[in-house]
Design an enzyme around this catalytic site. Structure first.
Site, short mmCIF file in Angstrom:
data_model
loop_
_atom_site.label_atom_id
_atom_site.label_comp_id
_atom_site.label_asym_id
_atom_site.label_seq_id
_atom_site.Cartn_x
_atom_site.Cartn_y
_atom_site.Cartn_z
CG PHE A 239 28.33 164.34 9.24
CD1 PHE A 239 28.60 163.18 8.52
CD2 PHE A 239 28.92 164.50 10.47
CE1 PHE A 239 29.47 162.23 9.02
CE2 PHE A 239 29.79 163.56 10.98
CZ PHE A 239 30.06 162.41 10.26
CG ASP B 107 13.36 139.82 9.05
OD1 ASP B 107 13.48 139.84 7.81
OD2 ASP B 107 14.05 139.10 9.79
CD GLN C 91 20.21 158.97 3.15
OE1 GLN C 91 20.75 158.39 4.10
NE2 GLN C 91 19.83 160.22 3.21
CG HIS D 194 26.30 156.98 1.85
ND1 HIS D 194 27.44 157.53 1.35
CD2 HIS D 194 26.21 157.37 3.14
CE1 HIS D 194 28.04 158.23 2.32
NE2 HIS D 194 27.31 158.14 3.41
CG LEU E 110 29.15 154.35 4.75
CD1 LEU E 110 28.29 155.05 3.72
CD2 LEU E 110 28.58 154.58 6.13
CD GLU F 180 27.11 162.95 4.56
OE1 GLU F 180 26.37 162.04 4.14
OE2 GLU F 180 26.69 164.05 4.90
NE ARG G 246 24.49 160.26 4.30
CZ ARG G 246 24.38 159.57 5.40
NH1 ARG G 246 23.30 158.86 5.64
NH2 ARG G 246 25.36 159.56 6.27
CG HIS H 59 23.32 154.62 3.76
ND1 HIS H 59 24.30 153.81 4.28
CD2 HIS H 59 23.19 155.65 4.64
CE1 HIS H 59 24.75 154.31 5.41
NE2 HIS H 59 24.08 155.43 5.67
NE ARG I 137 19.71 158.07 8.10
CZ ARG I 137 21.02 158.03 8.30
NH1 ARG I 137 21.62 158.95 9.01
NH2 ARG I 137 21.76 157.06 7.79
#
Ligand SMILES: Cc1cc2nc3c(=O)[nH]c(=O)nc-3n(C[C@H](O)[C@H](O)[C@H](O)COP(=O)(O)OP(=O)(O)OC[C@H]3O[C@@H](n4cnc5c(N)ncnc54)[C@H](O)[C@@H]3O)c2cc1C
Length: 606
Positions: A133, A234, A253, A255, A265, A268, A299, A369, A410
């Site tokens: 990834f 929340d 982030q 995506h 999505l 990836e 990303r 994302h 991330r």
């Protein structure tokens, strides 16, 4: 129950219960914590709350790609490389003590899940299969690492099923379709929470020696998002309402490959298996933006590249939906990859845009994302109200929390890894603290005040605004002005609009004033959370006049050392965000070990 509740100005608790541990959120993070506590103390009395109809409907179930962990039997890889990739991916803003802790315990967690029935995909030799990834490398960026284990393209579902099974086995009590609306404190100690039962409209007080927030993400603040409907921030909204801070909310982030139209999505894993991004001239353009890693750059890099292609006129405009996009080319992948490894994702393209990815190019563009920021915690998930102080009795894990494993960007497959490792770690911290807690402190007399005041004001408000319209205005503003590229003018204008929307929200007329199964009422409450989260994202993005990870300021394109810190944002009074700082932990760098210099403020090139 008083049928006239909606008309009165004051509600009451219909029930009070008590437990050892209240876990709010039944996704991967919450359930891993529950499993850990029960394995060590089967007699612990745990109440698990979820706003969805069943724990297995939690968002973790949608995770496709996999989870990163270095296999000790793989001599090409090393936890040190994983730590380096995570630090570099974070644009030097992750906390290194957290990175070390999570990466070093990763493989044990993979085995823990397997021993409880997780059905990982295997290779031809029968060993756990692994794929690569974005941003995961070996030897400090030399080449791609094959470090993610997975269960086909439904890894999250496998994890959720496995952990739900563990919780059920131990007889945990689930409160489904309940909302946690308020935390309760006694002299600075969290003593439990207030729940609203969506099914029968009753309010419930839960006294707990430990309260764990694991309420997941906030993607619904954006119009185009990969997140499901109930990711309305929340947990963040609740801590903000109590004057507590949220850390690094500006670190959002996007995506790069949201399916055009719904934004959902296209994992990836597609690029991990060899998918290639192309522009309208069919050029595989990633080489220009990340010469070494190309399509497997992190990303933030790929999202900016996709947006740039579109901005510079190399996107594709399909008149059917009028959304400019780029292509992901999967046509060269084998039938085995399409039909077995990426079955679910392939069908998304068929279902949502009516194309066959085996023979046709698939349209994608960036979609919101993941939120790297969240409720600030220590290394063990204890919630902090400032850089130095923790709140006894209160913990946070998962996407709603920020111990800062991800910093400002991330890496793919690092989220699920965080859920399960931190779930275990927080479970152990709760157990340790429970030992000393013989008696639960008494809740303050104000318990329920926030909830009752809010719900009665929602039901009695007069005016012409409606929830849906305000929510869609907010989501449009966030997508258009607080997206992949940000600048001073747009952020300031977004802030003004968000404050106006908060004002307008006071005059939302509810069509239905019943408390029972009133989805308009639930959405009204969620709107307050979404607006509070939008406000702290936007104000923090405005004040961070530099570019770092996924936070890209067109007017300040470079990373700037003056901003080497975490943002702490709290709402001091309606519409006003107060910002302070927390330092970044650089333990690995400061330890002075052999590779310490790799963990300094390094340049971020791929
Ligand atoms: C489409 C998609 C694919 C992804 N794929 C991957 C991947 O392959 N690998 C990876 O590492 N990461 C992936 N991620 C990220 C990862 O899935 C999430 O970050 C993670 O699942 C969040 O888990 P969680 O336990 O924190 O929250 P969730 O799973 O979202 O659970 C939150 C829980 O809190 C409950 N809740 C929320 N608010 C309240 C409230 N007020 N009262 C009561 N309950 C409440 C919800 O009902 C739910 O039970 C993906 C994300 C998306 C959107």
């Amino acid at each position: 129950m008083d049928k006239g509740l909606g008309m009165t100005n004051k509600f009451v608790f219909h029930d009070r219960i008590s437990c050892d541990v209240l876990v709010a959120g039944a996704g991967g993070a919450g359930l891993r914590c529950v499993a850990e506590i029960l394995e060590k103390r089967p007699d612990a009395n745990i109440v698990v709350v979820t706003k969805v109809p069943h724990p297995q409907k939690s968002h973790t179930g949608t995770a496709q790609g996999g989870l990163a962990a270095v296999d000790p039997s793989d001599h090409t890889d090393s936890p040190l490389y994983h730590m380096f990739d995570t630090w570099k991916g974070s644009d030097c803003t992750a906390d290194q003590d957290v990175v070390k802790q999570i990466v070093e315990s990763a493989w044990d967690e993979i085995l823990w899940l397997e021993r409880r029935g997780m059905f990982y995909t295997r290779n031809e030799e029968g060993k756990l299969a692994k794929r690569t990834f974005g941003g995961h490398t070996i030897r400090f960026g030399e080449s791609s690492a094959f470090r993610a284990v997975f269960e086909s393209d439904r890894t999250g579902k496998g994890i959720l099923d496995t952990m739900w099974g563990e919780a059920v086995k131990q007889g945990v009590e689930f409160y489904n379709q309940h909302l946690l609306t308020e935390l309760v404190f006694d002299k600075g100690v969290c003593t439990g929470a207030v729940l609203f039962n969506q099914k029968d409209g009753r309010f419930l007080y839960v006294g707990a020696k430990a309260t764990v927030l694991s309420t997941g993400g906030s993607g619904q603040v954006f119009r185009v998002t990969t997140n499901c409907r109930h990711n309305t921030g929340d947990g963040l909204g609740v801590v903000l309402q109590h004057g507590l801070p949220v850390m690094d909310p500006e670190a959002v982030q996007f995506h790069p490959t949201g399916v055009v139209g719904p934004g959902i999505l296209a994992s990836e894993a597609l690029r991990g298996e060899g998918g290639i991004l192309r522009n309208k001239d069919l050029e595989p353009y990633m080489e220009r933006y990340a010469p070494k890693m190309k399509d497997l750059a992190p990303r933030d890099v790929v999202s900016r590249a996709n947006e740039m292609e579109i901005r510079e006129g190399r996107g594709i405009l399909n008149p059917d939906h009028n959304i400019e996009h780029v292509w992901i080319d999967l046509r060269h992948l084998s039938d085995y990859v399409h039909d077995v490894k990426l079955k679910e994702i392939s069908t998304f393209f068929q279902k949502f845009v009516n194309i066959d990815p085996k023979t046709q190019l698939a349209p994608v563009r960036p979609s919101n994302h993941y939120h790297m920021g969240g409720i600030p915690t220590t290394l063990h998930g204890e919630v902090q109200d400032s850089a130095l102080n923790t709140i006894p009795g209160l913990y946070a894990i998962g996407e709603c929390a920020c111990a800062s494993f991800h910093g400002f960007n991330r890496l793919a497959t690092n989220s699920i890894l965080e859920l399960i490792t931190m779930g275990r770690i927080v479970g152990n911290k709760v157990l340790e603290n429970l030992k000393g807690a013989t008696r639960r402190p008494e809740p303050s007399a104000e318990a329920g005040e926030h909830t009752f005041t809010k719900f009665s004001s929602y039901l009695s408000a007069k005016g012409s605004h409606n929830v849906d319209k305000l929510k869609s205005n907010m989501r449009n503003i966030m997508s258009d002005k607080v997206g992949v590229f940000r600048n001073e003018k747009d952020l300031s204008s977004a802030l003004d609009t968000l404050r106006e929307l908060q004002e307008d929200a006071r005059a939302i007329h509810m069509e239905c004033t019943s408390l029972i199964y009133n989805q308009e009422l639930v959405q009204r409450w969620e709107l307050d959370n979404l607006l509070a989260v939008s406000l702290v994202i936007t104000q923090s993005a405005l004040e961070r006049r530099e570019s770092r990870g996924a936070h890209t300021r067109e007017d300040y394109p470079e990373r700037d050392d003056a901003f080497n810190y975490h943002t702490l944002a709290r709402i001091s009074e309606p519409g006003a965000v107060e910002l302070s700082k927390r330092s970044i932990n650089m333990d690995i760098y400061e330890s002075g070990g052999e590779y310490a210099e790799k963990f300094g403020f390094i340049a971020r090139k791929y």
